[in-house]
Design a protein around this motif. Structure first.
Motif, mmCIF file in Angstrom:
data_model
loop_
_atom_site.group_PDB
_atom_site.id
_atom_site.type_symbol
_atom_site.label_atom_id
_atom_site.label_comp_id
_atom_site.label_asym_id
_atom_site.label_seq_id
_atom_site.Cartn_x
_atom_site.Cartn_y
_atom_site.Cartn_z
ATOM 1 N N ALA A 79 0.846 -1.182 0.000
ATOM 2 C CA ALA A 79 0.000 0.000 0.000
ATOM 3 C C ALA A 79 0.888 1.241 0.000
ATOM 4 C CB ALA A 79 -0.907 -0.008 1.220
ATOM 5 N N PRO A 80 0.369 2.367 -0.461
ATOM 6 C CA PRO A 80 1.168 3.604 -0.484
ATOM 7 C C PRO A 80 1.744 3.939 0.886
ATOM 8 C CG PRO A 80 -0.857 3.905 -1.721
ATOM 9 C CD PRO A 80 -0.964 2.575 -1.047
ATOM 10 N N GLY A 81 3.047 4.155 0.922
ATOM 11 C CA GLY A 81 3.698 4.517 2.165
ATOM 12 C C GLY A 81 4.033 3.350 3.070
ATOM 13 N N ASN A 82 3.650 2.149 2.648
ATOM 14 C CA ASN A 82 3.903 0.957 3.469
ATOM 15 C C ASN A 82 4.941 0.055 2.821
ATOM 16 O OD1 ASN A 82 1.889 1.969 5.044
ATOM 17 N ND2 ASN A 82 0.473 0.251 4.760
ATOM 18 N N LYS A 83 5.494 -0.828 3.651
ATOM 19 C CA LYS A 83 6.406 -1.829 3.124
ATOM 20 C C LYS A 83 5.617 -2.941 2.432
ATOM 21 C CE LYS A 83 9.911 -1.160 6.728
ATOM 22 N NZ LYS A 83 10.685 -1.815 7.817
ATOM 23 N N ARG A 84 6.281 -3.629 1.536
ATOM 24 C CA ARG A 84 5.661 -4.786 0.902
ATOM 25 C C ARG A 84 5.527 -5.892 1.945
ATOM 26 N NH1 ARG A 84 7.745 -6.545 -4.992
ATOM 27 N NH2 ARG A 84 7.418 -4.282 -5.176
ATOM 28 N N GLU A 85 4.353 -6.498 1.988
ATOM 29 C CA GLU A 85 4.102 -7.530 2.997
ATOM 30 C C GLU A 85 3.575 -8.786 2.332
ATOM 31 O OE1 GLU A 85 0.988 -6.555 5.755
ATOM 32 O OE2 GLU A 85 -0.422 -5.969 4.184
ATOM 33 N N LEU A 86 3.919 -9.913 2.933
ATOM 34 C CA LEU A 86 3.433 -11.200 2.453
ATOM 35 C C LEU A 86 1.971 -11.368 2.850
ATOM 36 C CD1 LEU A 86 3.930 -14.004 1.180
ATOM 37 C CD2 LEU A 86 4.629 -14.774 3.459
ATOM 38 N N VAL A 87 1.151 -11.704 1.887
ATOM 39 C CA VAL A 87 -0.276 -11.918 2.132
ATOM 40 C C VAL A 87 -0.578 -13.406 2.257
ATOM 41 C CG1 VAL A 87 -2.567 -11.682 1.123
ATOM 42 C CG2 VAL A 87 -0.948 -9.799 0.945
ATOM 43 N N ALA A 88 -0.069 -14.173 1.318
ATOM 44 C CA ALA A 88 -0.335 -15.609 1.310
ATOM 45 C C ALA A 88 0.739 -16.307 0.495
ATOM 46 C CB ALA A 88 -1.715 -15.910 0.708
ATOM 47 N N SER A 89 0.988 -17.554 0.840
ATOM 48 C CA SER A 89 1.967 -18.334 0.091
ATOM 49 C C SER A 89 1.485 -19.763 -0.048
ATOM 50 C CB SER A 89 3.332 -18.295 0.768
ATOM 51 O OG SER A 89 3.280 -18.922 2.032
ATOM 52 N N ILE A 90 1.991 -20.421 -1.075
ATOM 53 C CA ILE A 90 1.686 -21.831 -1.294
ATOM 54 C C ILE A 90 2.954 -22.496 -1.798
ATOM 55 C CG2 ILE A 90 0.768 -21.361 -3.620
ATOM 56 C CD1 ILE A 90 -1.232 -23.696 -3.077
ATOM 57 N N THR A 91 3.353 -23.560 -1.121
ATOM 58 C CA THR A 91 4.590 -24.223 -1.490
ATOM 59 C C THR A 91 4.376 -25.147 -2.683
ATOM 60 O OG1 THR A 91 4.247 -26.163 -0.111
ATOM 61 C CG2 THR A 91 5.247 -24.225 0.947
ATOM 62 N N ALA A 92 5.488 -25.672 -3.183
ATOM 63 C CA ALA A 92 5.393 -26.655 -4.252
ATOM 64 C C ALA A 92 4.603 -27.875 -3.804
ATOM 65 C CB ALA A 92 6.791 -27.065 -4.695
ATOM 66 N N GLY A 93 4.585 -28.121 -2.526
ATOM 67 C CA GLY A 93 3.820 -29.225 -1.972
ATOM 68 C C GLY A 93 2.410 -28.840 -1.551
ATOM 69 N N PHE A 94 1.971 -27.647 -1.929
ATOM 70 C CA PHE A 94 0.600 -27.169 -1.708
ATOM 71 C C PHE A 94 0.296 -26.790 -0.261
ATOM 72 C CE2 PHE A 94 -1.394 -27.667 -5.868
ATOM 73 C CZ PHE A 94 -0.486 -28.489 -6.506
ATOM 74 N N THR A 95 1.322 -26.575 0.539
ATOM 75 C CA THR A 95 1.101 -26.063 1.881
ATOM 76 C C THR A 95 0.875 -24.556 1.805
ATOM 77 O OG1 THR A 95 2.474 -27.768 2.871
ATOM 78 C CG2 THR A 95 2.086 -25.779 4.176
ATOM 79 N N THR A 96 -0.168 -24.082 2.473
ATOM 80 C CA THR A 96 -0.514 -22.662 2.402
ATOM 81 C C THR A 96 -0.286 -21.968 3.742
ATOM 82 O OG1 THR A 96 -2.824 -23.131 2.931
ATOM 83 C CG2 THR A 96 -2.241 -23.043 0.600
ATOM 84 N N THR A 97 0.045 -20.690 3.673
ATOM 85 C CA THR A 97 0.131 -19.837 4.843
ATOM 86 C C THR A 97 -0.503 -18.496 4.506
ATOM 87 O OG1 THR A 97 2.322 -19.019 4.210
ATOM 88 C CG2 THR A 97 2.250 -20.900 5.705
ATOM 89 N N TYR A 98 -1.005 -17.818 5.533
ATOM 90 C CA TYR A 98 -1.686 -16.545 5.346
ATOM 91 C C TYR A 98 -1.269 -15.547 6.419
ATOM 92 C CZ TYR A 98 -4.778 -19.224 2.320
ATOM 93 O OH TYR A 98 -5.281 -20.019 1.320
ATOM 94 N N ALA A 99 -1.258 -14.278 6.045
ATOM 95 C CA ALA A 99 -1.106 -13.234 7.038
ATOM 96 C C ALA A 99 -2.357 -13.214 7.913
ATOM 97 C CB ALA A 99 -0.925 -11.874 6.344
ATOM 98 N N ASP A 100 -2.180 -12.868 9.177
ATOM 99 C CA ASP A 100 -3.331 -12.856 10.096
ATOM 100 C C ASP A 100 -4.446 -11.940 9.595
ATOM 101 O OD1 ASP A 100 -1.365 -13.130 13.170
ATOM 102 O OD2 ASP A 100 -2.128 -14.655 11.790
ATOM 103 N N SER A 101 -4.064 -10.869 8.947
ATOM 104 C CA SER A 101 -5.046 -9.869 8.527
ATOM 105 C C SER A 101 -5.973 -10.359 7.413
ATOM 106 C CB SER A 101 -4.331 -8.598 8.070
ATOM 107 O OG SER A 101 -3.462 -8.887 6.983
ATOM 108 N N VAL A 102 -5.616 -11.459 6.758
ATOM 109 C CA VAL A 102 -6.427 -11.930 5.630
ATOM 110 C C VAL A 102 -6.991 -13.333 5.847
ATOM 111 C CG1 VAL A 102 -5.024 -10.511 4.082
ATOM 112 C CG2 VAL A 102 -4.548 -12.969 4.276
ATOM 113 N N LYS A 103 -6.642 -13.962 6.946
ATOM 114 C CA LYS A 103 -7.140 -15.308 7.204
ATOM 115 C C LYS A 103 -8.664 -15.333 7.205
ATOM 116 C CE LYS A 103 -3.269 -17.237 9.832
ATOM 117 N NZ LYS A 103 -2.778 -17.650 11.168
ATOM 118 N N GLY A 104 -9.194 -16.309 6.515
ATOM 119 C CA GLY A 104 -10.640 -16.453 6.418
ATOM 120 C C GLY A 104 -11.262 -15.675 5.276
#
Length: 116
Positions: A39-64
């Motif tokens: 976002a403007p004025g903010n650092k780049r942040e990780l929102v979600a990721s998915i590994t080659a093995g299909f394991t997913t992770t999410y930032a707390d702010s976007v979970k659900g």
């Protein structure tokens, strides 16, 4: 390696979008993939990721609300965004990390704007 992100746009709060990121020039299945946002004025942040093995992770702010998925046959990673909030407004970037070479690649970003 090229990552082409698409699917951003202007939506009202509470709406949904699906972002796509198509990869070329790499063996897609051996890449861990991620979506970041800045976002403007903010650092780049990780929102979600998915590994080659299909394991997913999410930032707390976007979970659900956000769901990351990948289709190796289409060499594409997706980010389904539901219940959008104005604070989700940002440029969304896709990212790939090759598990073998450890090389990291970035897409060009797609803008998501959420109006209240």
């Amino acid at each position: 390696v090229q990552l082409q992100a698409s699917g951003g746009g202007l939506v009202q709060a509470g709406g949904s979008l699906r972002l796509s990121c198509a990869a070329s020039g790499t063996v897609f299945s051996i890449n861990d993939m991620g979506w970041y946002r800045q976002a403007p004025g903010n650092k780049r942040e990780l929102v979600a990721s998915i590994t080659a093995g299909f394991t997913t992770t999410y930032a707390d702010s976007v979970k659900g609300r956000f769901t990351i998925s990948r289709d190796n046959a289409k060499r594409t990673v997706y980010l389904q965004i539901n219940s959008l909030k104005p604070e989700d407004t940002a440029v969304y970037y896709c990212n790939a990390q090759n598990r073998v070479s450890k090389s990291i690649y970035w897409g060009q970003g797609t803008l998501v704007t959420v109006s209240s």
